[in-house]
Design a protein around this motif. Structure first.
Motif, PDB file in Angstrom:
ATOM      1  N   THR A 138       0.880  -1.291   0.003  1.00 50.63           N
ATOM      2  CA  THR A 138       0.064   0.251  -0.065  1.00 50.63           C
ATOM      3  C   THR A 138       0.771   1.474  -0.004  1.00 50.63           C
ATOM      4  N   GLY A 139       2.274   1.206  -0.099  1.00 45.47           N
ATOM      5  CA  GLY A 139       2.995   2.391   0.052  1.00 45.47           C
ATOM      6  C   GLY A 139       2.639   3.413  -1.102  1.00 45.47           C
ATOM      7  N   ALA A 140       2.578   3.044  -2.358  1.00 49.23           N
ATOM      8  CA  ALA A 140       2.222   3.982  -3.321  1.00 49.23           C
ATOM      9  C   ALA A 140       1.009   4.846  -3.098  1.00 49.23           C
ATOM     10  N   ALA A 141      -0.018   3.832  -2.728  1.00 52.50           N
ATOM     11  CA  ALA A 141      -1.232   4.591  -2.468  1.00 52.50           C
ATOM     12  C   ALA A 141      -1.212   5.413  -1.648  1.00 52.50           C
ATOM     13  N   ARG A 142      -0.683   5.232  -0.172  1.00 51.09           N
ATOM     14  CA  ARG A 142      -0.388   6.202   0.691  1.00 51.09           C
ATOM     15  C   ARG A 142       0.058   7.550   0.212  1.00 51.09           C
ATOM     16  N   GLN A 146      -2.033  10.931  -0.175  1.00 54.20           N
ATOM     17  CA  GLN A 146      -1.591  12.027   0.793  1.00 54.20           C
ATOM     18  C   GLN A 146      -1.228  13.435  -0.015  1.00 54.20           C
ATOM     19  N   THR A 147      -0.650  13.081  -1.123  1.00 58.44           N
ATOM     20  CA  THR A 147      -0.095  14.135  -2.193  1.00 58.44           C
ATOM     21  C   THR A 147      -1.037  14.450  -3.248  1.00 58.44           C
ATOM     22  N   LYS A 148      -2.072  13.576  -3.652  1.00 57.06           N
ATOM     23  CA  LYS A 148      -2.759  13.785  -4.677  1.00 57.06           C
ATOM     24  C   LYS A 148      -2.142  14.095  -6.220  1.00 57.06           C
ATOM     25  N   CYS A 149      -0.924  13.349  -6.220  1.00 50.47           N
ATOM     26  CA  CYS A 149      -0.271  13.674  -7.637  1.00 50.47           C
ATOM     27  C   CYS A 149      -0.477  12.673  -8.419  1.00 50.47           C
ATOM     28  N   PRO A 150      -0.324  12.750  -9.597  1.00 48.48           N
ATOM     29  CA  PRO A 150      -0.715  11.856 -10.799  1.00 48.48           C
ATOM     30  C   PRO A 150       0.071  10.466 -10.415  1.00 48.48           C
ATOM     31  N   VAL A 151      -0.718   9.385 -10.576  1.00 48.61           N
ATOM     32  CA  VAL A 151      -0.024   8.037 -10.613  1.00 48.61           C
ATOM     33  C   VAL A 151      -0.008   7.402 -11.862  1.00 48.61           C
ATOM     34  N   ASP A 193      -9.520  12.580   0.146  1.00 52.31           N
ATOM     35  CA  ASP A 193     -10.195  13.251   1.574  1.00 52.31           C
ATOM     36  C   ASP A 193     -10.792  12.235   2.272  1.00 52.31           C
ATOM     37  N   LYS A 194     -10.424  11.069   2.269  1.00 51.22           N
ATOM     38  CA  LYS A 194     -11.266  10.212   3.225  1.00 51.22           C
ATOM     39  C   LYS A 194      -9.996   9.480   4.003  1.00 51.22           C
ATOM     40  N   GLU A 195     -10.505   8.887   5.236  1.00 46.41           N
ATOM     41  CA  GLU A 195      -9.666   8.282   6.142  1.00 46.41           C
ATOM     42  C   GLU A 195      -8.842   7.007   5.617  1.00 46.41           C
ATOM     43  N   MET A 196      -7.604   6.980   5.576  1.00 43.25           N
ATOM     44  CA  MET A 196      -6.749   5.990   5.194  1.00 43.25           C
ATOM     45  C   MET A 196      -6.722   5.040   6.198  1.00 43.25           C
ATOM     46  N   THR A 197      -8.019   4.165   5.733  1.00 44.58           N
ATOM     47  CA  THR A 197      -8.225   2.838   6.513  1.00 44.58           C
ATOM     48  C   THR A 197      -7.581   1.573   5.722  1.00 44.58           C
ATOM     49  N   PRO A 198      -7.139   0.502   6.209  1.00 45.60           N
ATOM     50  CA  PRO A 198      -6.562  -0.528   5.602  1.00 45.60           C
ATOM     51  C   PRO A 198      -7.307  -1.042   4.379  1.00 45.60           C
ATOM     52  N   GLU A 199      -8.718  -0.927   4.624  1.00 44.53           N
ATOM     53  CA  GLU A 199      -9.664  -1.147   3.460  1.00 44.53           C
ATOM     54  C   GLU A 199      -9.496  -0.428   2.363  1.00 44.53           C
ATOM     55  N   LEU A 201      -7.007   1.915   1.514  1.00 45.70           N
ATOM     56  CA  LEU A 201      -5.823   1.721   0.818  1.00 45.70           C
ATOM     57  C   LEU A 201      -5.437   0.497   0.077  1.00 45.70           C
ATOM     58  N   LYS A 202      -6.225  -0.602   0.610  1.00 46.52           N
ATOM     59  CA  LYS A 202      -6.255  -1.961  -0.233  1.00 46.52           C
ATOM     60  C   LYS A 202      -6.971  -1.976  -1.551  1.00 46.52           C
ATOM     61  N   GLU A 203      -7.842  -0.967  -1.569  1.00 43.66           N
ATOM     62  CA  GLU A 203      -9.002  -0.787  -2.756  1.00 43.66           C
ATOM     63  C   GLU A 203      -8.206   0.029  -3.588  1.00 43.66           C
ATOM     64  N   ALA A 204      -7.327   1.042  -3.268  1.00 45.41           N
ATOM     65  CA  ALA A 204      -6.686   2.118  -4.047  1.00 45.41           C
ATOM     66  C   ALA A 204      -5.656   1.278  -4.540  1.00 45.41           C
ATOM     67  N   THR A 205      -4.780   0.351  -3.747  1.00 46.87           N
ATOM     68  CA  THR A 205      -3.857  -0.208  -4.250  1.00 46.87           C
ATOM     69  C   THR A 205      -4.294  -1.271  -5.414  1.00 46.87           C
ATOM     70  N   GLU A 206      -5.455  -1.775  -5.087  1.00 47.18           N
ATOM     71  CA  GLU A 206      -6.169  -2.888  -6.438  1.00 47.18           C
ATOM     72  C   GLU A 206      -6.320  -2.184  -7.617  1.00 47.18           C
ATOM     73  N   VAL A 207      -6.754  -0.997  -7.518  1.00 51.75           N
ATOM     74  CA  VAL A 207      -6.971  -0.086  -8.692  1.00 51.75           C
ATOM     75  C   VAL A 207      -5.632   0.183  -9.410  1.00 51.75           C
ATOM     76  N   ILE A 208      -4.769   0.650  -8.793  1.00 52.49           N
ATOM     77  CA  ILE A 208      -3.201   0.705  -9.106  1.00 52.49           C
ATOM     78  C   ILE A 208      -2.658  -0.466  -9.890  1.00 52.49           C
ATOM     79  N   MET A 209      -2.801  -1.413  -9.327  1.00 46.61           N
ATOM     80  CA  MET A 209      -2.239  -2.977  -9.832  1.00 46.61           C
ATOM     81  C   MET A 209      -3.031  -3.232 -11.062  1.00 46.61           C
ATOM     82  N   ALA A 210      -4.234  -3.085 -11.093  1.00 41.90           N
ATOM     83  CA  ALA A 210      -5.040  -3.194 -12.302  1.00 41.90           C
ATOM     84  C   ALA A 210      -4.892  -2.381 -13.625  1.00 41.90           C
TER      85      ALA A 210
END
Length: 279
Positions: A138-142, A146-151, A193-199, A201-210
């Protein structure tokens, strides 16, 4: 794309590394137009060979936006290696931090300064038998949230044919081609702008990996497995199989001697406990 100031150490590394890469690997590099010309961003890249960081760095260097890789903070304190790491602007990761976001504070600072920070979100060489991206960390998602930068998702293929994962000798002939395909930025806006819960971050990471996997599908001309390889789940399943085999042997021995064997269910309980620990 205009080339930014790179500095002595990065140019020195390029002088050493580029000639053998040019000799050993042909290049099929596409999607450079998706690399931002200005501002901080992160790239997320699949990892399938011990030499693909060099091949990918060669590609990224040629875009004019040199990558800043993440590395253990201890490496920055070691003599010539530390000087080179600092001189090329690599990013220390403070794994000793008890705060997950603080562990990536240098990466966040680099993005906010306008740098390109390169993440290998799998965290290690893929364990997928066919070389597809695994589940990510989840590091990349964090950093992205946090920065809202392009991924920017980047898929690569070919360095693994030169040096397969965990191989000791390269396969030099015939000459291999390093394929790179850069995709458009991953849309993570729904996670802002949402709380960075494990869930979350996991969902955002799955979007990145996809997004990475889709680029690799284009390179390879085939579909990835419907479910990404998960090394953690594979360890759980392997432990279950091993304990089931041990239990079966124990029960067989008990039947032969008349001594009761151990009660079952230990593997299942341990697996459930491990699965419940979260990301």
């Amino acid at each position: 794309m205009p080339r930014r100031r790179i500095g002595f150490w990065y140019r020195f590394a390029a002088v050493i590394c580029k000639p053998p890469l040019v000799v050993l690997i042909k290049r099929d590099w596409r999607g450079m137009e998706n690399i931002p010309a200005d501002g901080g961003f992160i790239t997320v890249v699949n990892h399938n060979s011990h030499i693909d960081p060099f091949a990918y760095a060669h590609f990224q260097y040629n875009t004019g936006r040199v990558p800043r890789f993440l590395a253990k903070s201890g490496l920055f304190k070691k003599g010539l290696v530390g000087a080179a790491m600092r001189g090329t602007g690599q990013i220390p990761v403070y794994r000793e931090s008890t705060d997950a976001l603080s562990a990536f504070r240098a990466a966040i600072d680099a993005v906010e300064r306008g740098e390109c920070v390169a993440f290998y979100p799998e965290g290690t060489l893929t364990r997928d038998p066919d070389g597809w991206p695994m589940t990510g960390k989840t590091g990349a998602a964090r950093v992205a949230l946090q920065t809202k930068c392009p991924v920017i998702p980047v898929a690569q293929w070919g360095a693994n044919e030169l040096l397969p994962p965990y191989a000791k000798k390269p396969n030099l002939l015939p000459r291999k081609t390093h394929h790179v395909l850069v995709g458009p930025p991953v849309d993570l806006s729904r996670f802002y702008d949402k709380e960075m819960t494990p869930e979350l971050l996991k969902e955002a990471t799955e979007v990145i990996m996809a997004a990475i996997t889709r680029q690799l599908e284009h390179i390879r001309g085939e579909k990835a497995p419907a479910v990404a390889y998960d090394p953690r789940r594979e360890r759980i399943e392997q432990r279950r199989r091993t304990q089931a085999q041990n239990q079966s042997r124990s029960q067989g021995a008990a039947a032969a001697t008349g001594v009761p064997g151990p009660a079952g269910g230990g593997a299942e309980r341990e697996a459930v406990q491990e699965e419940g620990q979260g990301t």
